[in-house]
Design a protein around this motif. Structure first.
Motif, PDB file in Angstrom:
ATOM      1  N   LYS A 121      40.019  50.004  44.259  1.00  0.00           N
ATOM      2  CA  LYS A 121      41.023  50.888  44.758  1.00  0.00           C
ATOM      3  C   LYS A 121      40.313  51.860  45.676  1.00  0.00           C
ATOM      4  CE  LYS A 121      42.741  51.465  39.961  1.00  0.00           C
ATOM      5  NZ  LYS A 121      42.961  52.650  38.718  1.00  0.00           N
ATOM      6  N   ARG A 130      38.620  33.494  41.952  1.00  0.00           N
ATOM      7  CA  ARG A 130      39.969  34.397  41.739  1.00  0.00           C
ATOM      8  C   ARG A 130      40.861  34.120  42.831  1.00  0.00           C
ATOM      9  NH1 ARG A 130      37.183  40.486  41.520  1.00  0.00           N
ATOM     10  NH2 ARG A 130      38.646  40.572  43.400  1.00  0.00           N
ATOM     11  N   ILE A 131      42.261  34.408  42.463  1.00  0.00           N
ATOM     12  CA  ILE A 131      43.140  34.228  43.488  1.00  0.00           C
ATOM     13  C   ILE A 131      44.108  35.399  43.229  1.00  0.00           C
ATOM     14  CG2 ILE A 131      44.592  32.709  41.945  1.00  0.00           C
ATOM     15  CD1 ILE A 131      45.363  31.425  44.442  1.00  0.00           C
ATOM     16  N   ARG A 132      44.592  35.968  44.523  1.00  0.00           N
ATOM     17  CA  ARG A 132      45.706  37.303  44.249  1.00  0.00           C
ATOM     18  C   ARG A 132      46.909  36.523  44.523  1.00  0.00           C
ATOM     19  NH1 ARG A 132      44.180  42.603  43.143  1.00  0.00           N
ATOM     20  NH2 ARG A 132      45.913  43.092  44.760  1.00  0.00           N
ATOM     21  N   ILE A 133      47.841  36.835  43.405  1.00  0.00           N
ATOM     22  CA  ILE A 133      49.446  36.419  43.574  1.00  0.00           C
ATOM     23  C   ILE A 133      50.148  37.355  43.576  1.00  0.00           C
ATOM     24  CG2 ILE A 133      48.743  33.974  42.692  1.00  0.00           C
ATOM     25  CD1 ILE A 133      49.804  34.901  40.157  1.00  0.00           C
ATOM     26  N   ASP A 157      35.102  43.085  48.239  1.00  0.00           N
ATOM     27  CA  ASP A 157      36.164  42.920  47.065  1.00  0.00           C
ATOM     28  C   ASP A 157      37.356  44.027  47.882  1.00  0.00           C
ATOM     29  OD1 ASP A 157      37.897  42.753  45.152  1.00  0.00           O
ATOM     30  OD2 ASP A 157      36.250  43.078  43.862  1.00  0.00           O
ATOM     31  N   SER A 158      38.243  43.142  48.257  1.00  0.00           N
ATOM     32  CA  SER A 158      39.443  43.969  48.735  1.00  0.00           C
ATOM     33  C   SER A 158      40.298  44.583  47.661  1.00  0.00           C
ATOM     34  CB  SER A 158      40.199  43.204  49.632  1.00  0.00           C
ATOM     35  OG  SER A 158      40.614  42.065  48.995  1.00  0.00           O
ATOM     36  N   THR A 159      39.902  44.469  46.447  1.00  0.00           N
ATOM     37  CA  THR A 159      40.901  44.829  45.341  1.00  0.00           C
ATOM     38  C   THR A 159      40.356  46.043  44.723  1.00  0.00           C
ATOM     39  OG1 THR A 159      39.512  43.497  43.482  1.00  0.00           O
ATOM     40  CG2 THR A 159      41.366  42.392  44.663  1.00  0.00           C
TER      41      THR A 159
END
Length: 151
Positions: free
Chosen positions: A33, A148-151, A29-31
């Motif tokens: 912190k 999930r998608i990061r935008i 998980d690159s999200t």
């Protein structure tokens, strides 16, 4: 192997386990912190009647951990109001493959049943195939996939 309830005295070891979980999950998980981060309020969990935190001891050493936490079901379309959420599953590397996770989960299942609950849920990263296999081995089944998608 002894499976027992965690105590406040176990907290220093359990906080190390938490960091072990985080470092294991970070590649999935690159999200997350940057360190330092914390997933759990372990001190509150240990003293809560809504959470059962267990540890496994081998030769007096805490070798693994896990918890079941009672959660309210937010969706009214299910046939149950509450369920147990499984988390904090960790085993020290030298003790992996000895059935520790399975033993902890079996004890947590008993506690969940004593609470009058009929379902346990958990979350695991899709690419964490080792954990998925371990959970399937004790009877968990895949139901939903979160996308999930990061935008």
């Amino acid at each position: 192997m002894l499976i027992r309830k965690a105590t406040i005295e176990d907290l220093p070891v359990l906080l190390q386990f938490e960091q072990g979980i985080i470092s294991t999950e970070r590649p999935f998980d690159s999200t997350l912190k940057p360190d330092p981060i914390s997933y759990y309020d372990l001190k509150a969990f240990i003293s809560s009647s809504e959470v059962e935190v267990l540890v496994a001891e081998i030769d007096g050493e805490i070798a693994g951990s896990g918890y079941a936490r009672i959660k309210k079901n937010p969706d009214s379309y299910y046939d149950f109001e509450k369920y147990a959420y499984l988390g904090f599953m960790y085993v020290l590397p030298p003790h992996r493959g000895k059935g520790i996770n399975q033993a902890i989960i079996e004890e947590l299942k008993k506690w969940v049943a004593e609470q009058g609950l009929a379902e346990i849920r958990l979350e695991v990263y899709n690419d964490n195939t080792g954990a998925i296999k371990a959970y399937e081995k004790v009877g968990f089944e895949k139901r939903m996939i979160e996308m999930r998608i990061r935008i």
